[in-house]
Design a protein around this motif. Structure first.
Motif, mmCIF file in Angstrom:
data_model
loop_
_atom_site.group_PDB
_atom_site.id
_atom_site.type_symbol
_atom_site.label_atom_id
_atom_site.label_comp_id
_atom_site.label_asym_id
_atom_site.label_seq_id
_atom_site.Cartn_x
_atom_site.Cartn_y
_atom_site.Cartn_z
ATOM 1 N N TYR A 25 -9.283 -6.962 0.733
ATOM 2 C CA TYR A 25 -8.265 -6.364 2.102
ATOM 3 C C TYR A 25 -8.122 -4.759 1.568
ATOM 4 O O TYR A 25 -7.864 -4.538 0.509
ATOM 5 C CB TYR A 25 -6.912 -7.029 2.257
ATOM 6 C CG TYR A 25 -6.842 -8.273 2.703
ATOM 7 C CD1 TYR A 25 -7.544 -9.621 2.220
ATOM 8 C CD2 TYR A 25 -6.131 -8.479 3.739
ATOM 9 C CE1 TYR A 25 -7.562 -10.618 2.575
ATOM 10 C CE2 TYR A 25 -6.331 -9.753 4.667
ATOM 11 C CZ TYR A 25 -6.833 -10.795 3.885
ATOM 12 O OH TYR A 25 -6.929 -11.890 4.566
ATOM 13 N N CYS A 63 0.965 -1.409 -0.024
ATOM 14 C CA CYS A 63 -0.110 0.089 0.096
ATOM 15 C C CYS A 63 0.751 1.232 -0.166
ATOM 16 O O CYS A 63 1.660 1.394 0.997
ATOM 17 C CB CYS A 63 -0.816 -0.068 1.203
ATOM 18 S SG CYS A 63 -1.931 1.454 1.478
ATOM 19 N N TRP A 114 -3.955 -2.549 7.989
ATOM 20 C CA TRP A 114 -4.797 -3.360 6.950
ATOM 21 C C TRP A 114 -5.977 -3.928 7.705
ATOM 22 O O TRP A 114 -5.935 -4.369 8.941
ATOM 23 C CB TRP A 114 -3.880 -4.828 6.426
ATOM 24 C CG TRP A 114 -2.875 -4.213 5.355
ATOM 25 C CD1 TRP A 114 -1.572 -3.844 5.932
ATOM 26 C CD2 TRP A 114 -3.106 -3.781 4.097
ATOM 27 N NE1 TRP A 114 -0.784 -3.520 4.733
ATOM 28 C CE2 TRP A 114 -1.661 -3.532 3.667
ATOM 29 C CE3 TRP A 114 -3.818 -3.850 3.115
ATOM 30 C CZ2 TRP A 114 -0.919 -3.337 2.330
ATOM 31 C CZ3 TRP A 114 -3.562 -3.775 1.722
ATOM 32 C CH2 TRP A 114 -2.397 -3.476 1.555
ATOM 33 N N CYS A 161 -6.208 -1.194 2.940
ATOM 34 C CA CYS A 161 -5.156 -0.469 3.792
ATOM 35 C C CYS A 161 -5.889 0.990 4.152
ATOM 36 O O CYS A 161 -6.586 1.456 3.467
ATOM 37 C CB CYS A 161 -3.992 -0.283 3.012
ATOM 38 S SG CYS A 161 -3.977 1.055 1.401
#
Length: 118
Positions: free
Chosen positions: A91, A21, A35, A93
């Motif tokens: 997922y 990220c 995360w 960030c």
């Protein structure tokens, strides 16, 4: 602050992936990064976070996931080993401006899908 996540994909159980990220913009404001993940039908949960002095992990990923940060590159990584089907999720960030927060949420990146097949 803008966050750009990458690195998701399809992997077999037991395999590994590394998420990245990259932050851009007013990165000087960032103190902590982390995360989160959201599986279908479930709430978003914090997976791991990193401040200037410490890391924090969800119990479900301790010993398997490692979060790290390259301050010079304004990038945070999530190394995911020994992946399980239950790790399948989108997922995200995130970054926080408050020093020491273990659940950063001031800025969000787009999600990256991780799919673990059995």
């Amino acid at each position: 602050v803008q966050l750009q996540a990458s690195g998701g994909g399809l992997v077999q159980a037991g395999g590994s992936l590394r998420l990245s990220c990259a932050a851009s913009g007013s990165v000087f404001r960032i103190n902590s990064m982390g995360w989160y993940r959201q599986a279908p039908g479930k709430q978003r949960e914090l997976v791991a976070s990193i401040t200037m002095v410490a890391t924090n992990y969800a119990n479900s990923v301790k010993g398997r996931f490692t979060i790290s940060r390259d301050t010079a590159k304004s990038t945070v990584y999530l190394q995911m080993n020994s992946l399980k089907p239950e790790d399948t999720a989108v997922y995200y960030c995130a970054a926080g401006v408050v020093a020491g927060t273990v659940a950063p949420s001031d800025y969000w990146g787009q999600g990256t899908l991780v799919t673990v097949s059995s």
